[in-house]
Design a protein around this motif. Structure first.
Motif, PDB file in Angstrom:
ATOM      1  N   GLN A 132       1.071  -1.463  -0.089  1.00 24.29           N
ATOM      2  CA  GLN A 132       0.023  -0.058   0.032  1.00 24.29           C
ATOM      3  C   GLN A 132       0.854   1.316   0.020  1.00 24.29           C
ATOM      4  N   TRP A 159      -8.100  -5.585 -10.630  1.00 23.04           N
ATOM      5  CA  TRP A 159      -7.607  -6.746  -9.936  1.00 23.04           C
ATOM      6  C   TRP A 159      -6.563  -6.743  -8.944  1.00 23.04           C
ATOM      7  N   THR A 171      -6.066  -9.193   1.914  1.00 21.51           N
ATOM      8  CA  THR A 171      -6.022  -7.872   2.035  1.00 21.51           C
ATOM      9  C   THR A 171      -6.953  -7.217   1.096  1.00 21.51           C
ATOM     10  N   THR A 172      -7.122  -5.862   1.448  1.00 27.20           N
ATOM     11  CA  THR A 172      -7.763  -5.173   0.258  1.00 27.20           C
ATOM     12  C   THR A 172      -6.840  -3.872   0.155  1.00 27.20           C
ATOM     13  N   SER A 175      -9.483  -0.746  -3.193  1.00 26.22           N
ATOM     14  CA  SER A 175     -10.470  -1.230  -3.374  1.00 26.22           C
ATOM     15  C   SER A 175     -10.563  -2.578  -4.193  1.00 26.22           C
ATOM     16  N   GLN A 176      -9.668  -3.380  -4.268  1.00 25.29           N
ATOM     17  CA  GLN A 176      -9.589  -4.642  -4.818  1.00 25.29           C
ATOM     18  C   GLN A 176      -8.849  -5.499  -3.771  1.00 25.29           C
ATOM     19  N   GLN A 177      -9.823  -6.831  -3.468  1.00 28.16           N
ATOM     20  CA  GLN A 177      -9.621  -7.821  -2.618  1.00 28.16           C
ATOM     21  C   GLN A 177      -8.550  -8.627  -3.248  1.00 28.16           C
ATOM     22  N   ASP A 179      -6.371 -11.758  -4.526  1.00 30.65           N
ATOM     23  CA  ASP A 179      -6.682 -12.900  -4.951  1.00 30.65           C
ATOM     24  C   ASP A 179      -5.458 -13.582  -5.726  1.00 30.65           C
TER      25      ASP A 179
END
Length: 692
Positions: A132, A159, A171-172, A175-177, A179
């Motif tokens: 982040q 994504w 984590t997010t 705004s993207q989780q 994966d």
């Protein structure tokens, strides 16, 4: 220590191509900085960058921070306890803040100290913040929002992949989780969504990532994609009997525009080749991102290469589409060229009489008049044709009023060259109209004719003198008139073309040409000091050490060519075995002569030399003064300074056995005079005492 590979990929809408590489490099740098700050060791890291993704791969990342002990210092012990040994409020507050009892605080030093054992966190817990923060610190000029979200980024995110080994890091971000789902080529991958998997054997996560994406028609490695483009374009160009023009900036931009590069050869009508090829190349490169083809003589061929982002079974439609798109742009260039040739270049000066160069400095036409006058003066100084320089100067800015330069500003000078040829101007005049802007960047070529040299120097110096003359010199990072670039270009021309020109004389001529427009009475001196300061940047790029530059700067030579010769002499002298001792001796002499009450009253009186060492030094100094005078007069500093190395032994003997501050005033003064004559010999080249 247990380690695993780590991969993070942020998917976005198409990222800005001109900044993609910079964003990827910054993303990598941010993650590496975060890992180091967190104390998470790793083997190596690299970035990936494609139009729809930024990614970083880290190999052998430690899964746990090491435990560590942190020492926290508090108030002084004397202030923490009163005379009876009772804790004061300072001690109580410190203990409370750190969550310990006062009895557990270390008071053996000058200050209270608490030692805390901190258990290392897991990489899984630390990685989200590291990623982040790296994204937050990307050099994004303007961030955007999308939908109802308040999240900001350079483009809408789509994504997020975050894998540590084969496990998703929960984590997010933006705004993207997180994966394991990435996406293949938007058009060529049958199933755009792709689940990334990693197994230790046989391939690494890094290799698995690249392989799986390449199977889905995405080449994520920026450098690899670029090499694919270069190889394919060069092959196609050779097949067409030409060579492709691939400027680095254009190559980076094209690489950033495609995920799966497919170069294709296209054509345009040969009738456009009568237009200046620089205009055609400019519009094809800047507007269409094409690679132009030239023959072995550098002449433009009626073909270009476009790089498609899709492999088509019917590539001819892509080719035809690009040929159709480029035709109107080339037609525009052709139209501007034909229109401009309907009037003479010189007649355009009428329009420039109403175009402001700078509010206090008058119009562009007035600048051309000053350039003409100054260029004529310089041409006379360097053995050029005064009339040609004067003519080139008055035409120097005419092409700024043409349609061609209005549409393609980067063609200023180039357009002037073609229009001057069309008008039948002398070849040197036509060349000078383009050469006035040289060098345009570091390492660029210099003007090839004396007329071009004169106009290039005059143009740069006129701007320097004018802006300093109205008290608007560059400040910090603000340099709207590009004075730093102009100054280094000016110095490069004079030095590399070996022109014996005096900066102060030229600046005074430029000041005179401005008449009453300038308000700064100290303009000549300020321009000289500004140019003097540019030497450091120029010579540091050549590997010259700062102390060598300062040794020459101290003397403030007015001729750049003379400055350069001194620099080379001092750089050579610095490598001599005697250099260190002589630099120290010069520093000692300079300190003695600079003391209060010390004056130099004249030459050395040999009858007052009583010590053998001072007699030997005086004889050697006198001999070198005679021997080196012709070398100094010719500016041949390297052999002169090398010859001064012979002074090391007599100087050492002098300071070992002679007392400078003798009781006899006459002897003392004579010895000071001897030291002054010694120092003056070195100062004929540079202040050697500056050498470290």
């Amino acid at each position: 220590m247990t380690t695993l590979p780590f991969l993070v990929e942020l998917g976005c809408e198409e990222l800005p191509p001109k900044s993609l590489k910079t964003l990827a490099e910054s993303f990598l740098a941010g993650i590496e900085a975060g890992l180091k700050q967190a104390g998470l060791s790793y083997d190596h890291a690299r970035y990936y960058a494609a139009p729809r993704r930024l990614a970083v791969s880290v190999q052998h990342l430690a899964l746990q921070q090491p435990d560590r002990t942190v020492h926290v210092d508090g108030p002084p012990v004397k202030a923490a306890f009163d005379a009876n040994g009772n804790p004061t409020q300072a001690a109580v507050g410190f203990a409370k803040k750190n969550g310990v009892d006062i009895a557990d605080i270390d008071r053996s030093g000058e200050k209270l100290r608490v030692s805390k054992h901190i258990q290392g966190e897991t990489a899984v817990a630390l990685l989200p913040h590291i990623v982040q923060q790296a994204l937050d610190n990307l050099p994004i000029a303007k961030r955007m929002r999308w939908g109802a979200s308040k999240v900001e980024f350079v483009r809408p995110t789509q994504w997020l992949v975050m894998l540590l080994g084969d496990k998703v890091v929960p984590t997010t971000i933006l705004s993207q989780q997180a994966d394991r789902i990435t996406r293949g080529h938007r058009f060529m991958a049958q199933d755009e969504r792709l689940a990334l998997h990693y197994t230790n054997y046989p391939a690494s996560l890094e290799h698995s990532y690249e392989t799986q994406l390449e199977m889905a028609y995405v080449v994520p490695d920026f450098a690899k994609r670029q090499q694919m483009i270069i190889a394919a374009v060069e092959k196609l160009a050779a097949e067409q009997g030409g060579k492709a023009l691939m400027p680095a900036a254009l190559l980076d931009e094209v690489t950033a525009l495609v995920e799966y590069p497919v170069p294709l050869v296209c054509r345009f009508e040969e009738r456009f080749l009568h237009v200046p090829q620089e205009a055609l190349i400019s519009t094809m490169q800047d507007n269409q991102k094409y690679f132009c083809l030239v023959d072995n003589n550098g002449k433009l061929l009626p073909r270009f290469i476009t790089v498609a982002n899709v492999k088509s079974t019917n590539a001819k439609f892509i080719v035809e589409g690009n040929e159709k798109v480029v035709r109107p742009r080339l037609t525009d260039a052709e139209f501007f060229f034909k229109q401009d040739k309907k009037v003479t270049l010189e007649s355009r000066n009428e329009r420039l009489k109403t175009v402001v160069f700078q509010a206090q400095l008058g119009t562009v036409y007035e600048k051309a008049e000053r350039i003409s006058e100054l260029a004529a003066f310089i041409a006379a100084q360097i053995g050029g044709d005064v009339a040609l320089a004067q003519r080139a100067g008055i035409l120097a800015k005419c092409d700024l009023a043409t349609e061609m330069v209005g549409e393609f500003p980067e063609l200023q000078g180039i357009a002037g060259y073609y229009y001057a040829q069309n008008d039948g101007e002398a070849n040197d005049v036509a060349l000078a109209l383009n050469e006035q802007y040289l060098p345009k960047f570091a390492g660029d070529v210099l003007p090839s004719t004396k007329t071009g040299l004169a106009v290039a120097i005059a143009d740069k110096l006129d701007t320097l003198v004018g802006i300093f003359g109205i008290n608007q010199p560059p400040t910090g990072s603000k340099d709207p008139f590009g004075l730093r670039r102009a100054a280094i270009g000016l110095l490069r021309i004079i030095i590399e073309k070996e022109l014996a020109l005096d900066i102060n004389v030229l600046s005074q001529q430029a000041v005179n040409a401005y008449g009453s427009k300038l308000s700064n009475a100290n303009t000549v001196n300020e321009v000289f000091e500004f140019l003097l300061g540019r030497y450091r940047a120029m010579y540091e790029e050549q590997g010259i050490t700062v102390d060598v530059i300062q040794a020459v700067q101290t003397l403030k030579p007015a001729q750049p060519l003379d400055f350069d010769r001194r620099i080379k002499a001092v750089a050579n002298f610095r490598n001599l075995a005697e250099a260190e001792a002589l630099a120290a001796a010069n520093k000692r002499v300079a300190n003695i002569l600079s003391k209060d009450g010390v004056t130099v009253t004249g030459g050395v009186d040999n009858s007052l030399l009583s010590e053998v060492a001072e007699q030997a030094l005086a004889a050697k100094v006198a001999s070198l003064q005679t021997q080196l005078a012709p070398l100094f007069a010719a500016g041949d500093y390297t052999p002169a300074l090398s010859a001064l190395a012979a002074l090391r032994a007599p100087i050492d003997q002098f300071f070992d056995s002679v007392m400078v501050n003798a009781e006899d005033a006459a002897i003392r003064q004579n010895r000071l005079n001897l030291l002054a004559s010694l120092r003056e010999l070195f100062l004929k080249t540079a202040d050697i005492s500056q050498l470290q």
